[in-house]
Write a protein that holds these residues in place. Structure first.
Motif, PDB file in Angstrom:
ATOM      1  N   SER A 258       2.720  -1.458  11.791  1.00 29.32           N
ATOM      2  CA  SER A 258       3.914  -2.174  12.238  1.00 29.32           C
ATOM      3  C   SER A 258       3.904  -3.592  11.677  1.00 29.32           C
ATOM      4  CB  SER A 258       3.991  -2.231  13.761  1.00 29.32           C
ATOM      5  OG  SER A 258       4.180  -0.943  14.307  1.00 29.32           O
ATOM      6  N   ILE A 259       5.093  -4.084  11.307  1.00 26.81           N
ATOM      7  CA  ILE A 259       5.273  -5.456  10.839  1.00 26.81           C
ATOM      8  C   ILE A 259       6.292  -6.124  11.750  1.00 26.81           C
ATOM      9  CG2 ILE A 259       5.975  -6.945   8.923  1.00 26.81           C
ATOM     10  CD1 ILE A 259       3.486  -5.417   8.212  1.00 26.81           C
ATOM     11  N   ASP A 260       5.889  -7.220  12.388  1.00 22.47           N
ATOM     12  CA  ASP A 260       6.774  -7.950  13.318  1.00 22.47           C
ATOM     13  C   ASP A 260       7.358  -7.023  14.375  1.00 22.47           C
ATOM     14  OD1 ASP A 260       6.330 -10.307  11.906  1.00 22.47           O
ATOM     15  OD2 ASP A 260       8.004  -9.915  10.539  1.00 22.47           O
ATOM     16  N   GLY A 261       6.526  -6.133  14.890  1.00 25.61           N
ATOM     17  CA  GLY A 261       6.939  -5.239  15.955  1.00 25.61           C
ATOM     18  C   GLY A 261       7.722  -4.027  15.521  1.00 25.61           C
ATOM     19  N   VAL A 262       7.990  -3.895  14.210  1.00 22.54           N
ATOM     20  CA  VAL A 262       8.739  -2.745  13.693  1.00 22.54           C
ATOM     21  C   VAL A 262       7.778  -1.830  12.941  1.00 22.54           C
ATOM     22  CG1 VAL A 262      10.604  -1.975  12.178  1.00 22.54           C
ATOM     23  CG2 VAL A 262      10.843  -4.108  13.483  1.00 22.54           C
ATOM     24  N   LYS A 263       7.786  -0.541  13.305  1.00 29.07           N
ATOM     25  CA  LYS A 263       6.893   0.422  12.656  1.00 29.07           C
ATOM     26  C   LYS A 263       7.444   0.749  11.265  1.00 29.07           C
ATOM     27  CE  LYS A 263       4.788   3.212  15.414  1.00 29.07           C
ATOM     28  NZ  LYS A 263       4.488   4.326  16.354  1.00 29.07           N
ATOM     29  N   VAL A 264       6.702   0.367  10.210  1.00 26.89           N
ATOM     30  CA  VAL A 264       7.166   0.588   8.842  1.00 26.89           C
ATOM     31  C   VAL A 264       6.460   1.778   8.186  1.00 26.89           C
ATOM     32  CG1 VAL A 264       7.860  -1.808   8.502  1.00 26.89           C
ATOM     33  CG2 VAL A 264       5.528  -1.117   7.898  1.00 26.89           C
ATOM     34  N   ILE A 265       5.286   2.162   8.703  1.00 28.47           N
ATOM     35  CA  ILE A 265       4.597   3.388   8.287  1.00 28.47           C
ATOM     36  C   ILE A 265       4.216   4.121   9.560  1.00 28.47           C
ATOM     37  CG2 ILE A 265       2.666   4.415   7.009  1.00 28.47           C
ATOM     38  CD1 ILE A 265       2.411   1.843   5.437  1.00 28.47           C
ATOM     39  N   ASP A 266       4.588   5.383   9.639  1.00 27.85           N
ATOM     40  CA  ASP A 266       4.368   6.124  10.881  1.00 27.85           C
ATOM     41  C   ASP A 266       3.687   7.463  10.584  1.00 27.85           C
ATOM     42  OD1 ASP A 266       4.367   7.065  13.450  1.00 27.85           O
ATOM     43  OD2 ASP A 266       6.543   7.341  13.592  1.00 27.85           O
ATOM     44  N   ASN A 267       2.360   7.472  10.796  1.00 30.81           N
ATOM     45  CA  ASN A 267       1.605   8.734  10.734  1.00 30.81           C
ATOM     46  C   ASN A 267       1.691   9.394   9.344  1.00 30.81           C
ATOM     47  OD1 ASN A 267      -0.121  10.423  12.202  1.00 30.81           O
ATOM     48  ND2 ASN A 267       1.496  11.931  12.502  1.00 30.81           N
ATOM     49  N   LEU A 268       1.428   8.610   8.303  1.00 27.71           N
ATOM     50  CA  LEU A 268       1.486   9.110   6.931  1.00 27.71           C
ATOM     51  C   LEU A 268       0.157   9.743   6.530  1.00 27.71           C
ATOM     52  CD1 LEU A 268       2.729   9.352   4.060  1.00 27.71           C
ATOM     53  CD2 LEU A 268       1.931   6.999   3.637  1.00 27.71           C
TER      54      LEU A 268
ATOM     55  N   LEU B 253       2.251  -0.028   2.420  1.00 25.32           N
ATOM     56  CA  LEU B 253       1.284   1.020   2.067  1.00 25.32           C
ATOM     57  C   LEU B 253       0.421   0.573   0.891  1.00 25.32           C
ATOM     58  CD1 LEU B 253       0.122   3.912   2.140  1.00 25.32           C
ATOM     59  CD2 LEU B 253       2.009   4.583   0.622  1.00 25.32           C
ATOM     60  N   PHE B 254       1.041   0.036  -0.133  1.00 19.25           N
ATOM     61  CA  PHE B 254       0.285  -0.374  -1.320  1.00 19.25           C
ATOM     62  C   PHE B 254      -0.673  -1.519  -0.996  1.00 19.25           C
ATOM     63  CE2 PHE B 254       3.234   1.273  -4.947  1.00 19.25           C
ATOM     64  CZ  PHE B 254       3.075   2.558  -4.452  1.00 19.25           C
ATOM     65  N   LYS B 255      -0.239  -2.446  -0.139  1.00 17.77           N
ATOM     66  CA  LYS B 255      -1.136  -3.539   0.259  1.00 17.77           C
ATOM     67  C   LYS B 255      -2.349  -2.997   1.011  1.00 17.77           C
ATOM     68  CE  LYS B 255       2.052  -7.465   0.509  1.00 17.77           C
ATOM     69  NZ  LYS B 255       2.669  -8.485   1.393  1.00 17.77           N
ATOM     70  N   ILE B 256      -2.125  -1.997   1.850  1.00 17.47           N
ATOM     71  CA  ILE B 256      -3.247  -1.383   2.590  1.00 17.47           C
ATOM     72  C   ILE B 256      -4.196  -0.699   1.613  1.00 17.47           C
ATOM     73  CG2 ILE B 256      -3.857   0.469   4.203  1.00 17.47           C
ATOM     74  CD1 ILE B 256      -1.256  -0.218   5.741  1.00 17.47           C
ATOM     75  N   LEU B 257      -3.666   0.091   0.698  1.00 18.08           N
ATOM     76  CA  LEU B 257      -4.509   0.823  -0.250  1.00 18.08           C
ATOM     77  C   LEU B 257      -5.243  -0.116  -1.200  1.00 18.08           C
ATOM     78  CD1 LEU B 257      -2.189   3.850  -1.170  1.00 18.08           C
ATOM     79  CD2 LEU B 257      -4.028   3.749   0.525  1.00 18.08           C
ATOM     80  N   ALA B 258      -4.657  -1.308  -1.452  1.00 20.27           N
ATOM     81  CA  ALA B 258      -5.301  -2.299  -2.320  1.00 20.27           C
ATOM     82  C   ALA B 258      -6.283  -3.173  -1.562  1.00 20.27           C
ATOM     83  CB  ALA B 258      -4.239  -3.165  -2.991  1.00 20.27           C
ATOM     84  N   GLY B 259      -6.402  -2.944  -0.245  1.00 20.45           N
ATOM     85  CA  GLY B 259      -7.347  -3.715   0.560  1.00 20.45           C
ATOM     86  C   GLY B 259      -6.853  -5.071   0.984  1.00 20.45           C
ATOM     87  N   GLU B 260      -5.564  -5.339   0.871  1.00 18.64           N
ATOM     88  CA  GLU B 260      -5.015  -6.642   1.237  1.00 18.64           C
ATOM     89  C   GLU B 260      -4.471  -6.661   2.658  1.00 18.64           C
ATOM     90  OE1 GLU B 260      -2.259  -8.194  -1.560  1.00 18.64           O
ATOM     91  OE2 GLU B 260      -3.736  -8.300  -3.181  1.00 18.64           O
ATOM     92  N   MET B 261      -4.464  -5.526   3.322  1.00 19.98           N
ATOM     93  CA  MET B 261      -3.927  -5.432   4.680  1.00 19.98           C
ATOM     94  C   MET B 261      -4.616  -4.269   5.382  1.00 19.98           C
ATOM     95  SD  MET B 261       0.117  -4.964   5.702  1.00 19.98           S
ATOM     96  CE  MET B 261       0.635  -6.542   5.049  1.00 19.98           C
ATOM     97  N   GLU B 262      -4.797  -4.404   6.697  1.00 19.00           N
ATOM     98  CA  GLU B 262      -5.424  -3.337   7.486  1.00 19.00           C
ATOM     99  C   GLU B 262      -4.356  -2.517   8.205  1.00 19.00           C
ATOM    100  OE1 GLU B 262      -8.635  -2.377   7.795  1.00 19.00           O
ATOM    101  OE2 GLU B 262      -9.115  -3.847   6.220  1.00 19.00           O
ATOM    102  N   PRO B 263      -4.530  -1.200   8.299  1.00 18.44           N
ATOM    103  CA  PRO B 263      -3.581  -0.385   9.072  1.00 18.44           C
ATOM    104  C   PRO B 263      -3.800  -0.598  10.574  1.00 18.44           C
ATOM    105  CG  PRO B 263      -5.374   0.987   8.284  1.00 18.44           C
ATOM    106  CD  PRO B 263      -5.607  -0.374   7.699  1.00 18.44           C
ATOM    107  N   ASP B 264      -2.768  -0.289  11.363  1.00 21.16           N
ATOM    108  CA  ASP B 264      -2.935  -0.336  12.819  1.00 21.16           C
ATOM    109  C   ASP B 264      -3.772   0.841  13.293  1.00 21.16           C
ATOM    110  OD1 ASP B 264      -1.341  -2.586  12.852  1.00 21.16           O
ATOM    111  OD2 ASP B 264       0.499  -1.474  13.289  1.00 21.16           O
TER     112      ASP B 264
END
Length: 537
Positions: free
Chosen positions: A328-338, A361-372
């Motif tokens: 979720s970004i700013d309280g909005v779910k942008v990736i849901d159970n992918l 998604l790309f930021k998570i896969l590149a290690g720049e962001m953590e998933p919830d």
């Protein structure tokens, strides 16, 4: 028809145009191409009268109507959508408003009646009584249903406003249409509708676009702006590109017999002609192509960057496993159970209107962001390179020159000679390599980021809208490099040709989750269109 005679324009010491003599005729769609900064948009402004050339003049026959795609999406905020579309025919709209004002007069006189009758006659001659019907058809074709047609423009989103302005420029069958990047912000279905409209359009169209698929579908001619001149070539963008490459090969091989060259040209033209669709426009193009002689094709002076991704090590079978990824970004779910698994040789295009979801998604896969929640795991043999949609962190405030900037990403601290040679192949020649990183243009920054990725020699590329800011030459080079890349790619793009020629798998972010298909982009579009037609019955 629109004719240019001896058009010239300079900005200070920079010559944009000199003695441009060209004629654009009815029944043809001209794709205006040229390097970034060559003056394509400026030339359209000269044609439209927004800018005056310093020499020469533009001529249109008396009584002909010119329509220009507006770039200011907020120019009509207080107007209804229907009125904005009809404004595309200025005289028709003025007559419509004038007669409405006369009828609203409380003291309607005989003189008013005579004026109203005169206006009604002119209104009928301009097909005014069909105006709302035509405007509605255009809006529906572009994907705006009837409930939008009498809303105020201020109530629409940015992409919806773009569609209204497109309907405006197409309204009333103008004699000449000028469009600068008309496919920006359009969804697939709106692009397809626009392509078909222009293919059937019988008057003159001039279009600037970085969308090669669009240029290939609609253009009968390419107008190549280079060194202040405009050369006209028959055919679409692919024909122009391939024929210019063929001409270069022939020029290098000057010892070849003329008969051999003529045979190669005929085989080349036959191949392109055979691919022509059944549309009236393509049939006309085919007939013209078949009349081309060996002297008609010329090498292009265009410079193409050398883009080539060579992985240091081969991929294994275990690349990437994504399970139940949620963010979720700013309280909005942008990736849901992918969940998905990346296979060897997969080149996956992530599509859909949820831009923030794909970038996240790309930021998570590149290690720049953590998933919830959820997990992802890269295989032991994988090495990744990431191209972010926003590269400002790599350049803002950076005082290094380009040699030193690129050297910091070189695994073996390569010599200045090596780095300068590398930058030269990416079109940074001579003293340009001593520019500081923080003063680069958008296109130059992208070429630097691509250079950084090439030096990394990774076997998996993660690329978020890599064609943004690039000219057609750089897009073509990057496109060809990714087709040839012997590794896996995860990428996003709005470039139809780019997706179609690279991806062998499509993952779409939808309102109801995700669709994952191993097929080409064109096959995916056909399948989705078929499913929508079935569902609507």
């Amino acid at each position: 028809m629109i004719t240019c005679q001896n058009i010239g324009l300079r900005y200070g010491d920079k010559k944009l145009f000199e003695d441009v003599n060209i004629k654009f005729t009815p029944g043809n769609c001209y794709g205006l191409i040229g390097a970034n900064g060559a003056g394509k948009s400026t030339f359209l402004k000269i044609l439209s009268g927004e800018i005056e050339s310093q020499s020469g003049h533009v001529h249109m026959e008396k009584g002909q109507r010119l329509a220009v795609l507006k770039q200011d999406h907020f120019a009509y905020e207080d107007y209804q959508v229907m009125d904005v579309v009809i404004m595309g025919h200025e005289r028709l709209y003025a007559v419509m408003k004038e007669k409405d004002e006369i009828y609203m007069k409380p003291d309607f006189s005989d003189e008013d009646g005579m004026k109203a009758a005169e206006l009604e006659g002119e209104f009928a001659e301009m097909n005014g009584y069909e105006a709302e019907t035509e405007a509605s058809q255009l809006l529906r074709g572009l994907g705006l249903p009837d409930e939008f047609h009498f809303k105020n423009m201020s109530e629409l989103t940015g992409s919806e406003k773009v569609k209204v302005l497109l309907a405006q420029v197409l309204f009333g069958s103008p004699d000449v249409i000028l469009m600068d990047e008309p496919t920006n912000h359009l969804d697939v279905h709106a692009k397809q509708w626009l392509e078909e409209f222009l293919i059937q359009f019988e008057n003159t169209v001039l279009v600037v676009s970085h969308d090669r698929h669009f240029l290939n579908k609609v253009c009968t001619h390419i107008a190549d702006l280079d060194f202040g001149k405009i050369e006209l070539y028959v055919g679409n963008y692919d024909f122009w590109y391939e024929s210019s490459q063929l001409a270069q090969r022939m020029a290098k091989d000057s010892n070849r017999k003329k008969e051999e060259q003529v045979k190669e040209l005929k085989d080349f033209i036959a191949r392109f002609s055979a691919n022509a669709s059944k549309s009236k426009q393509a049939t006309s193009r085919k007939k013209t192509l078949e009349k081309i002689n060996i002297e008609d094709i010329k090498p292009s002076s265009r410079r193409y960057p050398y883009v080539n991704f060579k992985p240091e090590r081969e991929l294994g079978n275990d690349l990437l496993v994504v399970e139940n990824l949620t963010k979720s970004i700013d309280g909005v779910k942008v990736i849901d159970n992918l969940s998905f698994r990346l296979n060897r040789k997969d080149k996956v295009a992530f599509i859909g209107s949820k831009e923030i979801g794909k970038t996240t998604l790309f930021k998570i896969l590149a290690g720049e962001m953590e998933p919830d929640s959820g997990t992802y795991k890269w295989g032991l043999t994988t090495s990744t390179s990431y191209f972010p949609i926003d590269n400002s962190d790599y350049f803002e405030g950076v005082e290094l020159n380009l040699v030193d900037w690129l050297r910091q990403y070189s695994p073996n601290e390569q010599t200045e000679t090596f780095i300068r040679g590398f930058l030269g192949r990416m079109l940074f020649s001579g003293e340009e390599v001593f520019k500081t990183a923080n003063v680069l243009s958008g296109g130059e920054k992208v070429r630097c980021m691509l250079s950084k990725m090439m030096l990394a020699e990774s076997n998996v590329l993660i690329m978020d809208e890599p064609t943004n800011h690039l000219d057609l030459e750089s897009i073509t080079s990057l496109n060809n490099a990714l087709i040839d890349f012997d590794g896996s790619i995860l990428f996003t793009s709005h470039d139809h040709e780019f997706i179609q020629t690279i991806a062998n798998r499509i993952i779409e972010f939808t309102d109801n989750g995700f669709i994952d298909k191993e097929m080409s982009y064109d096959e995916y579009i056909v399948e989705q269109n078929s499913q929508k037609k079935t569902a609507s019955k």
